[in-house]
Write a protein that holds these residues in place. Structure first.
Motif, short mmCIF file in Angstrom:
data_model
loop_
_atom_site.label_atom_id
_atom_site.label_comp_id
_atom_site.label_asym_id
_atom_site.label_seq_id
_atom_site.Cartn_x
_atom_site.Cartn_y
_atom_site.Cartn_z
N ALA A 133 0.41 -1.25 -0.26
CA ALA A 133 0.08 0.23 -0.06
C ALA A 133 0.93 1.32 -0.05
CB ALA A 133 -1.33 -0.12 1.25
N THR A 134 0.16 2.10 -0.87
CA THR A 134 1.03 3.97 -1.10
C THR A 134 0.56 4.84 0.08
OG1 THR A 134 1.80 3.15 -2.82
CG2 THR A 134 2.23 4.97 -2.63
N ILE A 135 0.95 5.45 0.75
CA ILE A 135 -0.02 6.18 1.74
C ILE A 135 -0.51 7.58 0.33
CG2 ILE A 135 0.55 8.07 3.47
CD1 ILE A 135 2.69 6.42 4.50
N LYS A 136 -1.51 7.73 0.22
CA LYS A 136 -2.29 8.59 0.14
C LYS A 136 -2.68 10.19 0.16
CE LYS A 136 -6.59 9.01 -3.57
NZ LYS A 136 -7.56 7.91 -4.25
N ASN A 137 -3.37 10.18 1.31
CA ASN A 137 -3.77 11.14 1.76
C ASN A 137 -3.77 11.63 3.52
OD1 ASN A 137 -5.28 12.58 -0.94
ND2 ASN A 137 -6.18 11.42 -0.38
N ILE A 138 -3.37 12.85 3.82
CA ILE A 138 -2.49 12.78 5.55
C ILE A 138 -3.61 14.02 6.14
CG2 ILE A 138 -1.26 13.37 7.25
CD1 ILE A 138 -0.62 10.74 5.93
N ARG A 139 -4.44 13.74 6.43
CA ARG A 139 -5.80 13.99 7.04
C ARG A 139 -5.47 14.94 8.38
NH1 ARG A 139 -8.68 10.40 4.46
NH2 ARG A 139 -9.29 11.27 2.24
N ILE A 140 -5.58 15.62 8.97
CA ILE A 140 -5.35 16.18 10.51
C ILE A 140 -6.31 16.88 11.32
CG2 ILE A 140 -4.19 17.11 11.88
CD1 ILE A 140 -1.55 17.25 10.19
N ALA A 141 -6.85 16.46 11.50
CA ALA A 141 -8.77 17.34 12.61
C ALA A 141 -7.92 17.15 14.14
CB ALA A 141 -9.63 16.57 12.55
N GLN A 189 -5.39 6.82 12.94
CA GLN A 189 -6.12 5.86 11.77
C GLN A 189 -5.66 5.76 10.54
OE1 GLN A 189 -10.72 6.64 12.10
NE2 GLN A 189 -10.53 4.52 11.63
N PRO A 190 -5.38 4.27 9.72
CA PRO A 190 -5.51 3.79 8.43
C PRO A 190 -6.30 3.71 8.12
CG PRO A 190 -3.87 2.63 10.35
CD PRO A 190 -4.60 3.35 10.91
N ILE A 191 -6.84 4.36 6.77
CA ILE A 191 -8.50 3.73 6.01
C ILE A 191 -7.45 3.12 4.68
CG2 ILE A 191 -9.85 5.01 5.31
CD1 ILE A 191 -10.09 5.40 7.93
N PRO A 192 -7.53 2.39 4.39
CA PRO A 192 -7.66 1.05 3.28
C PRO A 192 -7.99 1.89 2.24
CG PRO A 192 -7.14 -0.28 5.46
CD PRO A 192 -8.28 0.95 5.03
N VAL A 199 -3.76 3.88 1.38
CA VAL A 199 -3.78 4.15 2.20
C VAL A 199 -4.25 5.75 2.27
CG1 VAL A 199 -1.79 3.16 3.02
CG2 VAL A 199 -4.43 3.36 4.70
N ASP A 200 -5.14 6.22 3.39
CA ASP A 200 -5.39 7.64 4.38
C ASP A 200 -4.71 6.89 5.59
OD1 ASP A 200 -5.25 8.15 0.88
OD2 ASP A 200 -8.04 8.11 1.51
N ILE A 201 -3.89 8.28 5.87
CA ILE A 201 -4.29 8.35 7.86
C ILE A 201 -4.35 9.38 7.83
CG2 ILE A 201 -2.01 8.30 8.95
CD1 ILE A 201 -0.49 6.32 6.87
N ASN A 202 -5.56 9.40 8.80
CA ASN A 202 -6.05 10.58 9.55
C ASN A 202 -5.65 10.17 11.27
OD1 ASN A 202 -7.44 10.45 7.41
ND2 ASN A 202 -9.50 9.60 8.65
N TYR A 203 -5.20 11.48 11.44
CA TYR A 203 -4.53 12.43 12.47
C TYR A 203 -5.58 12.77 13.37
CZ TYR A 203 0.20 10.51 11.09
OH TYR A 203 0.86 9.63 10.40
#
Length: 215
Positions: A133-141, A189-192, A199-203
């Protein structure tokens, strides 16, 4: 729950067939509450041969070395699950971590009993490696006061790079060391996205109050 704990304890000692036959709760003449438990321990079991199936990335010898379970060791399904990485731990050192640190986010294992003879159990560990899996989007909230770039520069997970569980753990540690956020409230939270192998990763963070920052 205590009855379950008793069986879990027996299972950790190799007594996988242990059962509680009966439990009784009653008051004594003195007013005390007694608990009588009747159980059957069963036979003590040991690990037999452990073989691998479906692995192409890493050899049997590498996986066996990381697993660390040898023929003759006391049977303990909890240890087997831990070594396979069924429940990810920050310290790593398990089979799942080995694969996930190389991008195999969709990796999974299925331990299957293939033979039970006398007091010994053989296992075949069936592996589905899946694509990297390659990292696509990084989101921070959750960062109401802290600028997003302050957090992003601490992250080890970078869009376009392969997924790595170790990088997630390091990112969590780096964010915590900023001392702007409640450490126990940092959530990653990784979102495959299986359809495109990304994979998107939400922080999500929770900022400390002014009083906490002063402390």
């Amino acid at each position: 729950s205590d009855l379950d704990n008793i069986l879990t304890y027996y299972n950790s000692l190799g007594y996988r067939d242990a059962v509680i036959l009966q439990d009784t709760v009653y008051h004594t003449k003195k007013g005390d509450l007694n608990v009588d438990i009747k159980l059957q321990e069963g036979r003590k079991y040991y690990f037999g041969n452990i073989t691998w199936r479906g692995n192409t990335k890493f050899s049997d010898s590498v996986l066996t070395s990381i697993m660390g379970i040898r023929k003759g060791d006391t049977y303990n399904m909890e240890i087997l699950d831990k070594k396979l990485g069924k429940n990810a731990s920050p310290e790593g050192g398990d089979i799942s971590g080995l694969y996930q640190d190389d991008g195999y986010l969709f990796f999974r294992t299925d331990p299957v009993e293939t033979a039970v003879y006398n007091d010994t159990i053989d296992f075949e560990i069936r592996i589905v490696e899946g694509p990297q899996a390659t990292i696509k989007n990084i989101r921070i909230a959750g960062n109401d006061r802290t600028k997003e770039y302050v957090i992003r520069r601490e992250l080890r997970t970078i869009p376009g790079e392969k997924f790595s569980r170790t990088d997630l753990v390091r990112s969590n540690r780096e964010i915590a060391q900023l001392n702007y956020f409640n450490q126990e409230k940092i959530n990653i939270q990784p979102i495959p996205n299986p359809e495109d192998g990304t994979v998107d990763i939400n922080y999500t963070v929770e900022e400390k109050s002014s009083d906490q920052l002063e402390l």
